[in-house]
Enzyme design. Sequence first.
Site, PDB file in Angstrom:
ATOM      1  N   SER A 291      -0.119   4.208   0.875  1.00 32.84           N
ATOM      2  CA  SER A 291      -0.922   4.987   1.828  1.00 32.84           C
ATOM      3  C   SER A 291       0.319   5.391   2.955  1.00 32.84           C
ATOM      4  O   SER A 291      -0.064   6.670   3.109  1.00 32.84           O
ATOM      5  CB  SER A 291      -2.359   4.475   2.481  1.00 32.84           C
ATOM      6  OG  SER A 291      -3.607   3.717   1.315  1.00 32.84           O
TER       7      SER A 291
ATOM      8  N   SER B 203       0.910  -1.284   0.164  1.00 34.31           N
ATOM      9  CA  SER B 203       0.221  -0.490  -0.096  1.00 34.31           C
ATOM     10  C   SER B 203       0.735   1.243  -0.330  1.00 34.31           C
ATOM     11  O   SER B 203       1.725   1.171   0.684  1.00 34.31           O
ATOM     12  CB  SER B 203      -0.944  -0.506   1.343  1.00 34.31           C
ATOM     13  OG  SER B 203      -1.960   0.483   1.204  1.00 34.31           O
TER      14      SER B 203
ATOM     15  N   LYS C 263     -13.171  -4.628   1.535  1.00 32.74           N
ATOM     16  CA  LYS C 263     -14.195  -3.523   1.670  1.00 32.74           C
ATOM     17  C   LYS C 263     -15.317  -3.182   2.411  1.00 32.74           C
ATOM     18  O   LYS C 263     -16.143  -2.511   2.033  1.00 32.74           O
ATOM     19  CB  LYS C 263     -13.887  -2.614   0.556  1.00 32.74           C
ATOM     20  CG  LYS C 263     -12.716  -2.309  -0.092  1.00 32.74           C
ATOM     21  CD  LYS C 263     -12.506  -1.244  -1.039  1.00 32.74           C
ATOM     22  CE  LYS C 263     -11.176  -0.531  -1.484  1.00 32.74           C
ATOM     23  NZ  LYS C 263     -10.862   0.374  -3.028  1.00 32.74           N
TER      24      LYS C 263
ATOM     25  N   ASP D  99     -13.686   6.749  -2.510  1.00 36.39           N
ATOM     26  CA  ASP D  99     -13.050   6.668  -4.063  1.00 36.39           C
ATOM     27  C   ASP D  99     -13.760   7.173  -5.430  1.00 36.39           C
ATOM     28  O   ASP D  99     -13.130   7.850  -6.096  1.00 36.39           O
ATOM     29  CB  ASP D  99     -13.111   4.948  -4.581  1.00 36.39           C
ATOM     30  CG  ASP D  99     -12.449   3.934  -3.984  1.00 36.39           C
ATOM     31  OD1 ASP D  99     -11.274   4.277  -3.961  1.00 36.39           O
ATOM     32  OD2 ASP D  99     -12.413   3.208  -3.954  1.00 36.39           O
TER      33      ASP D  99
ATOM     34  N   THR E 122      -8.929  -1.566   2.660  1.00 36.49           N
ATOM     35  CA  THR E 122      -7.824  -1.874   1.200  1.00 36.49           C
ATOM     36  C   THR E 122      -8.968  -3.468   1.425  1.00 36.49           C
ATOM     37  O   THR E 122      -9.015  -4.277   1.784  1.00 36.49           O
ATOM     38  CB  THR E 122      -7.350  -1.631   0.830  1.00 36.49           C
ATOM     39  OG1 THR E 122      -6.622  -2.079  -0.035  1.00 36.49           O
ATOM     40  CG2 THR E 122      -5.498  -2.293   1.498  1.00 36.49           C
TER      41      THR E 122
ATOM     42  N   TYR F 196      -1.591   3.108 -12.062  1.00 38.07           N
ATOM     43  CA  TYR F 196      -0.911   3.268 -12.127  1.00 38.07           C
ATOM     44  C   TYR F 196       0.270   3.080 -12.327  1.00 38.07           C
ATOM     45  O   TYR F 196       1.850   3.224 -11.860  1.00 38.07           O
ATOM     46  CB  TYR F 196      -1.422   4.286 -10.826  1.00 38.07           C
ATOM     47  CG  TYR F 196      -1.530   3.431  -9.187  1.00 38.07           C
ATOM     48  CD1 TYR F 196      -3.065   3.247  -8.900  1.00 38.07           C
ATOM     49  CD2 TYR F 196      -0.419   3.790  -8.593  1.00 38.07           C
ATOM     50  CE1 TYR F 196      -3.105   2.891  -8.106  1.00 38.07           C
ATOM     51  CE2 TYR F 196      -0.639   2.958  -7.383  1.00 38.07           C
ATOM     52  CZ  TYR F 196      -1.622   2.324  -7.235  1.00 38.07           C
ATOM     53  OH  TYR F 196      -1.981   1.655  -5.773  1.00 38.07           O
TER      54      TYR F 196
ATOM     55  N   ALA G  91     -14.561  -0.472  -8.460  1.00 35.40           N
ATOM     56  CA  ALA G  91     -13.963   1.286  -9.189  1.00 35.40           C
ATOM     57  C   ALA G  91     -15.169   1.640  -9.956  1.00 35.40           C
ATOM     58  O   ALA G  91     -15.082   2.938 -10.425  1.00 35.40           O
ATOM     59  CB  ALA G  91     -12.737   1.004  -9.643  1.00 35.40           C
TER      60      ALA G  91
END
Length: 281
Positions: free
Chosen positions: A23, A21, A72, A109, A68, A227, A139
């Site tokens: 984050s 992650s 979720k 999101d 995550t 990404y 997503a």
Amino acid sequence: MSPHSGKTRLAGVIGWPVAHSLSPRIHGFWLNELGIDGAYVPFPVEPPAIEDAVKGLVALGIAGANVTVPHKEAVIPIMDELDQTARRLGAVNTIVIDHGGRLIGRNSDGYGFIENLKANAPDWSTRTGPAVVLGGGGAARAIVGALLDAGTPEIRLVNRTRARAEAIAADFGDPRVAVGDWDRLGSALGDAGLLVNTTSLGMTGQPPLEIDLAPLPADAVVNDIVYVPLETALLKSARDRGNVAVDGLGMLLHQARLGFMSWFGGEPVVSDALRHFVLGG
Ligand code: ATR
């Protein structure tokens, strides 16, 4: 990093696995930049332990957490309250614990998606033309919801497994969402103002996203939420033909702001310095 005091605010990310992650780097950067006495750490939580872990956050006085994969959906029944977005999506990615110790489940999101688009494609507007969204997972659901909220007049949802796209369209029950055919993707692109890839295609280790952008108008914006790599083949071909290309890292950075502001306060900014730091490995 400055030393912590007895008043340090704590937050983290709950996932399994969680070591990959980004984050902790994102929040760590902002805590440092804003000089806030706080810490944000990874919490590796195996699926059977999720309820104990979330209740443990409350018991320990932790301010909240990101959630995550694969938790979720699993955290939903543990929440005392869900905000409208989390309820609609059936998924929580941000938990805020209020002063009374109540667990509030949110989903940032869609917010991250729209804010990233506004920041990196300032000329895009819902008037530019229909939005084509590729995918049928969580997503895609978050992004369709965000585009509807933003006032997009027409959304074409196209997924390899058509039934998953149809289920999303049915759940929103909004006539602005139409389901398209994966094998006839080109026909959906003709007058599009926005193309978003929410599938895993094009991600390192996954098959490529094979799509011919020739029918896409020159003023359309192309956004890949993948990404890794940062410049996917989709974004490269979009840029090569003159379309504005928006990468997926920005969505991750922008969605992180909501949690940060709730747990730590302050006004975290998505800057080039943050991007460089997060990509720094
Ligand atoms: P998330 O919840 O993160 O959005 P997901 O539910 O695993 O992720 O969805 C992954 C998306 O990538 C789906 O739209 C999936 O298509 P299917 O619904 O048909 O499975 C898409 N995807 C993954 N591999 C694919 C492939 N080889 N070809 C086309 N689409 C693919």
